[in-house]
Design an enzyme around this catalytic site. Structure first.
Site, PDB file in Angstrom:
ATOM      1  N   TYR A  93       4.309   5.851  10.455  1.00 11.74           N
ATOM      2  CA  TYR A  93       3.436   4.735  10.067  1.00 11.74           C
ATOM      3  C   TYR A  93       4.213   3.721   9.225  1.00 11.74           C
ATOM      4  O   TYR A  93       4.126   2.512   9.453  1.00 11.74           O
ATOM      5  CB  TYR A  93       2.238   5.291   9.302  1.00 11.74           C
ATOM      6  N   LYS A 142       1.984  -1.209  15.079  1.00 12.41           N
ATOM      7  CA  LYS A 142       3.414  -1.328  15.397  1.00 12.41           C
ATOM      8  C   LYS A 142       3.813  -2.625  16.098  1.00 12.41           C
ATOM      9  O   LYS A 142       5.005  -2.919  16.207  1.00 12.41           O
ATOM     10  CB  LYS A 142       3.832  -0.139  16.298  1.00 12.41           C
ATOM     11  N   PRO A 149      -3.146  -1.226  18.944  1.00  8.12           N
ATOM     12  CA  PRO A 149      -2.930  -1.579  17.535  1.00  8.12           C
ATOM     13  C   PRO A 149      -3.159  -0.438  16.534  1.00  8.12           C
ATOM     14  O   PRO A 149      -2.900  -0.622  15.340  1.00  8.12           O
ATOM     15  CB  PRO A 149      -3.940  -2.713  17.297  1.00  8.12           C
ATOM     16  N   HIS A 207       0.836  -1.210   0.000  1.00  9.35           N
ATOM     17  CA  HIS A 207       0.000   0.000   0.000  1.00  9.35           C
ATOM     18  C   HIS A 207       0.867   1.255   0.000  1.00  9.35           C
ATOM     19  O   HIS A 207       1.670   1.445   0.892  1.00  9.35           O
ATOM     20  CB  HIS A 207      -0.899   0.021   1.244  1.00  9.35           C
ATOM     21  N   TYR A 258      -8.904   4.634   8.292  1.00  6.79           N
ATOM     22  CA  TYR A 258      -8.978   4.894   9.735  1.00  6.79           C
ATOM     23  C   TYR A 258     -10.084   5.922   9.932  1.00  6.79           C
ATOM     24  O   TYR A 258      -9.980   7.051   9.431  1.00  6.79           O
ATOM     25  CB  TYR A 258      -7.650   5.447  10.269  1.00  6.79           C
TER      26      TYR A 258
HETATM   27  C1  PHB Z   1      -4.681  -5.319  10.374  1.00 10.49           C
HETATM   28  O1  PHB Z   1      -4.641  -5.435   9.135  1.00 10.49           O
HETATM   29  O2  PHB Z   1      -5.041  -6.262  11.106  1.00 10.49           O
HETATM   30  C2  PHB Z   1      -4.316  -4.018  10.990  1.00 10.49           C
HETATM   31  C3  PHB Z   1      -3.852  -2.999  10.185  1.00 10.49           C
HETATM   32  C4  PHB Z   1      -3.547  -1.774  10.748  1.00 10.49           C
HETATM   33  C5  PHB Z   1      -3.713  -1.582  12.110  1.00 10.49           C
HETATM   34  C6  PHB Z   1      -4.162  -2.605  12.914  1.00 10.49           C
HETATM   35  C7  PHB Z   1      -4.479  -3.832  12.356  1.00 10.49           C
HETATM   36  O3  PHB Z   1      -3.459  -0.347  12.641  1.00 10.49           O
END
Ligand code: PHB
Ligand code: APR
Length: 391
Positions: A384, A296, A292, A72, A200
């Site tokens: 990120y 990280k 999460p 991505h 997000y």
């Molecule tokens: C996930 O794909 O499980 C995932 C991705 C980003 C995050 C948390 C979990 O911030």
């Protein structure tokens, strides 16, 4: 049984360490309390930083990852009806990769076993000791029998609920802790991703995250109370709540399908200091936990192991112990920055149970500030996509 490095835990940390040691001709044995089937199917997060992917490829455990992961370039923030994309590739020349943690675990187990690195499953570490002697030991139980593994060093890669952190004397161990008043309800569903990149979502009803595992499997999360029981949520309720939090946006429509896995994860931030005691080193979740939201967890575990493997290599190849002494200092610098980023993303995007209208307006302003300028976007992108691995 004796080995050079006794590793407790076959998660990403323990498995990658065993692999990196093997490549340097250093012997190790992994003890894992769960079965192979259990660890290979334990659903966890799934975002890898560029540096983590590069290290996995370099160490020969990235073959399927390279074929199947989803790269991505960008990530989107959604708030107050707005969509803001941060193009990491354009801003900093790095990307992130979606690959389920349990897939990485499967690959690392297979490569280690094929190379003859012993992984003893259903072997539960009960006690470690002799840390201030030349021959530390791990007592473990396998097949109902008590066994002992002796080693030169112990790597505590046994996750947050393991035994290694507690082997650091209480008068020396400091835990820095924050527990959040919410958790994430996470689902896996037979549904094409709602969007090809991660979303997000800030919403007064609570945070939501739209991610994926493949072109036909969606992974979505909803902010819920920390004690929530996933069984209280029917599939219909989950999809309708995701839909409401996502809101109406041009260009995408919620994609739904059969939900085949759901569970609630509580959220906390935790850092243990020190990460070394005599001949014990702790790494990954054994030493730190992040919420999460910053993606990280697995990446920090991998970054610790990068340093720890270099430290063992310097010792066994050159009798150089300087990296042993600097292990914790090197790791903690990155860990605290990741802690800050994870806390910041969490606090910017989640709704506190007692949030006032002021708090919501302030969060919106913060999201505007961050996504509205190249400086703000770059700050997010750098953290990120992951800080560099350094010694
Ligand atoms: C996930 O794909 O499980 C995932 C991705 C980003 C995050 C948390 C979990 O911030
Ligand atoms: N004896 C043997 N094995 C143990 C013991 C014990 N006493 N206690 C725990 N373990 C095992 C667990 O069963 C688990 O498989 O240690 C392993 C630790 O693995 P992880 O929890 O995956 O931790 P780590 O390798 O540090 O990876 C961190 O996992 O939780 C996620 O978000 C986190 O993505 C991050 C990653």
């Amino acid at each position: 049984m004796h080995t050079q490095v006794g590793i407790i835990g076959a998660g990403p940390a323990g498995l990658l360490l065993a692999r990196l040691l093997h490549l340097q001709g250093i012997s190790s044995v992994i003890l894992e309390s769960r079965s192979r089937d259990y660890v290979e199917n334990r659903v966890r997060a799934g975002l890898l930083e560029q540096g983590s992917v590069d290290l996995m490829i370099e160490s020969g455990v990235g073959e399927r990852l390279q074929r199947e992961c989803m790269a991505h370039d960008g990530v989107e923030f959604i708030f107050e009806g707005k969509r803001r994309r941060i193009n990491m590739q354009e801003l900093i020349g790095r990307r992130v990769y979606i690959y389920g943690q349990q897939e990485a675990v499967k690959d690392m187990i297979a490569v280690n076993l094929a190379a003859g690195v012993p992984i003893i499953f259903e072997a539960e570490g009960k006690e470690i000791g002799g840390l201030d002697t030349a021959k530390p030991f791990i007592r473990y139980v396998a097949n109902g029998r008590e066994e002992t593994l002796t080693c030169d060093y112990i790597a505590g890669c046994d996750g947050f609920h393991g035994i290694c952190r507690d082997a650091i004397p209480t008068e020396l161990l400091r835990g820095h802790d924050r527990v959040y008043p919410f958790g994430w309800l996470g689902i896996l569903a037979e549904a094409a991703p709602t969007h090809h990149e991660l979303l997000y979502v800030h919403n007064p009803r609570g945070f939501a995250l739209f991610t994926m595992r493949s072109n036909s499997v969606s992974r979505c999360y909803l902010q819920v109370p920390p004690e929530e029981d996933a069984d209280n949520w029917s599939d219909d309720q989950i999809w309708s709540e995701l839909d409401r939090r996502l809101g109406q946006h041009e260009g995408f429509k919620l994609s739904t399908g059969r939900i085949f896995q759901k569970s609630v994860t509580p959220m906390r931030s935790y850092v243990a200091e020190p990460m070394r005691h005599e001949r014990l080193f702790i790494a990954g979740d054994a030493a730190h936990i992040v919420p999460p939201t910053g993606a990280k967890g697995m990446n920090l575990a991998i970054a610790d192991i990068y340093v720890l493997a270099k430290a063992f290599t310097a010792f066994y190849k050159r009798n150089d112990t300087s990296l042993f002494d600097r292990y914790e200092q090197i790791c903690l610098k990155r860990i605290w920055r990741a802690q800050h980023f994870s806390w910041w993303m969490t606090s910017m995007l989640h709704i506190m149970p007692d949030a006032s209208p002021f708090d919501l307006k302030r969060q919106i302003a913060e999201l505007e500030t961050v996504t509205g300028s190249v400086a703000g976007q770059t700050l997010v992108a750098e953290n990120y996509a992951g800080l560099p691995f350094e010694l």
